[in-house]
Design a protein around this motif. Structure first.
Motif, short mmCIF file in Angstrom:
data_model
loop_
_atom_site.label_atom_id
_atom_site.label_comp_id
_atom_site.label_asym_id
_atom_site.label_seq_id
_atom_site.Cartn_x
_atom_site.Cartn_y
_atom_site.Cartn_z
N ASN A 192 89.19 -33.29 -65.77
CA ASN A 192 88.59 -34.60 -66.11
C ASN A 192 88.40 -34.73 -67.62
OD1 ASN A 192 88.42 -35.53 -63.53
ND2 ASN A 192 86.25 -35.07 -63.25
N LYS B 98 87.66 -49.29 -67.30
CA LYS B 98 87.90 -49.46 -65.86
C LYS B 98 89.12 -48.64 -65.42
CE LYS B 98 87.56 -51.52 -61.81
NZ LYS B 98 88.36 -50.56 -61.06
N HIS C 15 88.24 -44.95 -65.21
CA HIS C 15 87.52 -44.62 -63.98
C HIS C 15 88.49 -44.53 -62.81
CE1 HIS C 15 85.73 -45.91 -60.14
NE2 HIS C 15 84.82 -45.02 -60.46
N THR D 1 90.68 -41.37 -62.99
CA THR D 1 89.92 -40.16 -62.64
C THR D 1 89.72 -40.09 -61.13
OG1 THR D 1 88.74 -40.48 -64.71
CG2 THR D 1 87.81 -38.89 -63.21
N LEU D 2 89.38 -41.24 -60.55
CA LEU D 2 89.15 -41.28 -59.10
C LEU D 2 90.45 -40.98 -58.35
CD1 LEU D 2 87.15 -41.93 -56.80
CD2 LEU D 2 87.74 -44.35 -57.05
N GLU E 63 91.27 -37.26 -58.52
CA GLU E 63 90.43 -36.44 -57.63
C GLU E 63 90.85 -36.62 -56.17
OE1 GLU E 63 86.12 -36.88 -57.84
OE2 GLU E 63 85.96 -35.92 -55.87
N GLU E 64 91.07 -37.88 -55.77
CA GLU E 64 91.39 -38.14 -54.36
C GLU E 64 92.73 -37.52 -53.97
OE1 GLU E 64 89.28 -39.11 -52.41
OE2 GLU E 64 87.81 -40.15 -53.62
N GLN F 55 92.48 -33.72 -53.78
CA GLN F 55 91.78 -33.28 -52.57
C GLN F 55 92.75 -33.21 -51.39
OE1 GLN F 55 88.46 -32.21 -52.15
NE2 GLN F 55 88.75 -32.13 -54.36
N GLY G 152 89.69 -40.88 -48.27
CA GLY G 152 90.46 -40.68 -49.50
C GLY G 152 91.69 -41.56 -49.52
N ILE H 75 90.80 -45.17 -50.27
CA ILE H 75 90.51 -45.38 -51.70
C ILE H 75 91.81 -45.39 -52.50
CG2 ILE H 75 89.44 -44.33 -53.75
CD1 ILE H 75 87.16 -43.39 -51.88
N ASN I 206 93.76 -48.54 -52.19
CA ASN I 206 93.18 -49.65 -52.95
C ASN I 206 93.42 -49.55 -54.45
OD1 ASN I 206 91.39 -51.77 -51.48
ND2 ASN I 206 91.14 -49.85 -50.36
N LEU I 207 93.65 -48.32 -54.92
CA LEU I 207 93.82 -48.15 -56.38
C LEU I 207 95.26 -48.39 -56.83
CD1 LEU I 207 91.77 -44.84 -56.89
CD2 LEU I 207 91.13 -47.12 -57.72
N TYR J 137 79.59 -42.50 -60.76
CA TYR J 137 80.90 -42.22 -60.15
C TYR J 137 80.68 -41.66 -58.76
CZ TYR J 137 85.40 -39.71 -59.57
OH TYR J 137 86.60 -39.25 -59.11
N SER K 23 85.50 -39.97 -52.50
CA SER K 23 85.39 -39.85 -51.04
C SER K 23 84.57 -38.62 -50.66
CB SER K 23 86.78 -39.79 -50.40
OG SER K 23 87.45 -38.62 -50.79
N MET L 122 86.01 -50.59 -51.42
CA MET L 122 87.39 -50.24 -51.06
C MET L 122 87.46 -49.27 -49.89
SD MET L 122 88.84 -48.11 -54.38
CE MET L 122 88.43 -49.08 -55.79
#
Lengths: 363, 112
Positions: A257, A272, A275, A278-279, A282-283, A286, A334, A337, A340-341, B52, B55, B90
């Motif tokens: 990160n 934005k 963020h 980064t999300l 991570e997702e 995982q 996950g 999300i 959606n990204l 932040y 999931s 989301m």
């Protein structure tokens, strides 16, 4: 008109140009683009013999200009150059700058040279500045005078070496509009430039220089809209990249990160987007962690400073599955999300690697 | 991630700040489990300072909520804003959990 064969130029042990070959026809306007240090200016200086090529052959209208017996001064009369730093004679008036060479080198009468000089100054919109000295002119005006001085020698070819790089942004357009006008009149021109919109408008062909060679060439449409090679694509999109390798599922998320955050800060990625990136990282990681055969993973973040587009590339060993196809309740959140990204995704298998390309929505 | 608790008449307010991700989510689970074991069953979780959530954080919320419900307790979420709110939307979490605009509003929903 200009034929370049296997041109190379070394400075000591440093190889700046490597085996460049190209043909330029009469009336062509060639823009030479590429990253700093790619050899663009050296290429132009070799064509004009300001730098002597280490090897290769350059012919102008069938005459090998690297031949020991070639009259270099005569070659330069046919092929004049406009420099980044104007290089006007500051102790001479604008008109004298334009008439000196035609009188001395072409044997024109002073009266004839002055008449032509006045015509050229009117052509570039500086008819009233004939008696001014260069120091009384703005940067844009000086460069226009430099172009007029070049034209006064009635060259067949003009070489422009970053003609707007030393100018205040407000003065760039006045110089570019003069060059555009010359292009319309059918002059053969080679232009080293960082002005991409200008290169797209004015050129018949674009040379993208990288690694000391013409890495890719084509019409402006081909180079700017549909480049084939990776480095050309990266340059055109003003792409910045971050590379990281993760060796196992026990990777340090916070260290990763921190690298991503530092990369985003350096290239002014909007908050934005940072963020979301980064999300996403991570997702996706995982999901990769669900399978130990996924490692090592090579991560590349590409950010286009031109479009704001962020891409995440994950390269994993060939046996690894597409993590976005995992089924089960544990992965649903996950995946939701991630879905959606993203604006697009591609998973490709190759012999050695599986590559997952994820394109973030551009907020 | 930092977790602070404030005892109110009707519930324990749990204020979570920082990041709730794959690394820190287990800390949240551990903390709630400890509180449950000590007899606390009513919670208002204040996400106002949470920057932040991934999931992994949402899964921690789900699992702790199940444990709270198993003990006939209740949990209300409050103050979900910014990026965290977007992740809730989301993932569909916004419709699973009752979310309240402020901690006070959530506390009023609970029997005093």
């Amino acid at each position: 008109m200009i034929r370049i064969e296997h041109l190379s130029k070394n400075f000591g042990n440093l190889s700046v140009l490597r085996d460049i070959s190209a043909e330029i026809e009469k009336g062509e306007v060639i823009s030479i683009i590429g990253p700093s240090g790619s050899g663009k200016s050296t290429f132009l200086r070799c064509v004009n013999l300001l730098d002597r090529p280490t090897s290769g052959k350059i012919s102008i209208n069938g005459v090998n200009i690297l031949d020991r017996h070639t009259d270099v001064a005569r070659v330069r009369q046919k092929m004049n150059m406009v420099f980044q730093a104007f290089n006007l004679f500051t102790h001479l008036t604008v008109l004298e700058n334009l008439t000196l060479a035609p009188v001395k080198l072409l044997g024109r009468s002073r009266q004839e040279a002055e008449r032509k000089g006045h015509d050229l100054l009117r052509l570039i919109g500086l008819g009233e500045k004939s008696m001014s000295y260069p120091d009384e002119l703005s940067g844009g005006q000086k460069q226009r005078v430099a172009i007029a001085r070049c034209l006064a020698m009635e060259p067949e070819i003009i070489l422009f070496d970053e003609p707007t790089s030393a100018l205040d942004p407000t003065m760039v357009s006045e110089v570019l509009s003069v060059i555009r006008r010359l292009a319309k009149e059918g002059l053969t021109m080679l232009i080293v430039t960082h002005e991409m919109d200008f290169a797209r408008d004015v050129s018949t062909r674009v040379f993208y220089l990288d690694e000391g060679t013409i890495y890719e060439q084509g019409t402006p449409g081909e180079i700017f809209d549909n480049p084939c090679k990776e480095k050309t694509k990266a340059f055109i999109r003003r792409q910045q990249s971050l590379y990281q390798r993760l060796f196992s599922a026990d990777f340090d998320l916070y260290s990763l990160n921190a690298e991503v955050e530092s990369f985003c800060s350096r290239h002014l990625v909007p908050l934005k987007s940072r963020h979301d990136l980064t999300l996403l990282i991570e997702e996706v990681l995982q999901l990769y962690c669900a399978s130990s055969s996924s490692f090592p993973i090579d991560i590349t973040v590409n950010y286009s400073e031109k479009t704001g587009q962020l891409e995440l590339l994950l390269e994993s060993p060939p046996g690894s599955a597409n993590p976005l196809e995992l089924q089960g309740e544990d992965y649903a959140l996950g995946l939701s999300i991630i879905g959606n990204l993203l604006q697009d995704r591609k998973f490709t298998h190759s012999e050695n690697r599986n590559i997952l390309k994820l394109y973030l929505k551009n907020p | 991630m930092t977790i602070e608790t404030i005892k109110q008449t009707s519930a324990l307010v749990v204020a979570v700040s920082g990041r709730m991700d794959a690394v820190t989510a287990p800390e949240y689970e551990k903390k709630i489990n400890e509180l449950l074991d000590s007899g606390e069953v009513s919670y208002v979780v204040d996400f106002g300072q949470l920057e932040y959530i991934s999931s992994a954080g949402l899964r921690a919320l789900l699992s702790t909520t199940r444990r709270i419900k198993d003990k006939q307790g209740c949990i209300l979420l409050a103050n979900i804003v910014g990026n965290v709110k977007e992740v809730f939307e989301m993932s569909g979490f916004g419709s699973i959990f009752p979310v309240h605009a402020t901690v006070d509003e959530a506390l009023k929903m609970l029997p005093g």
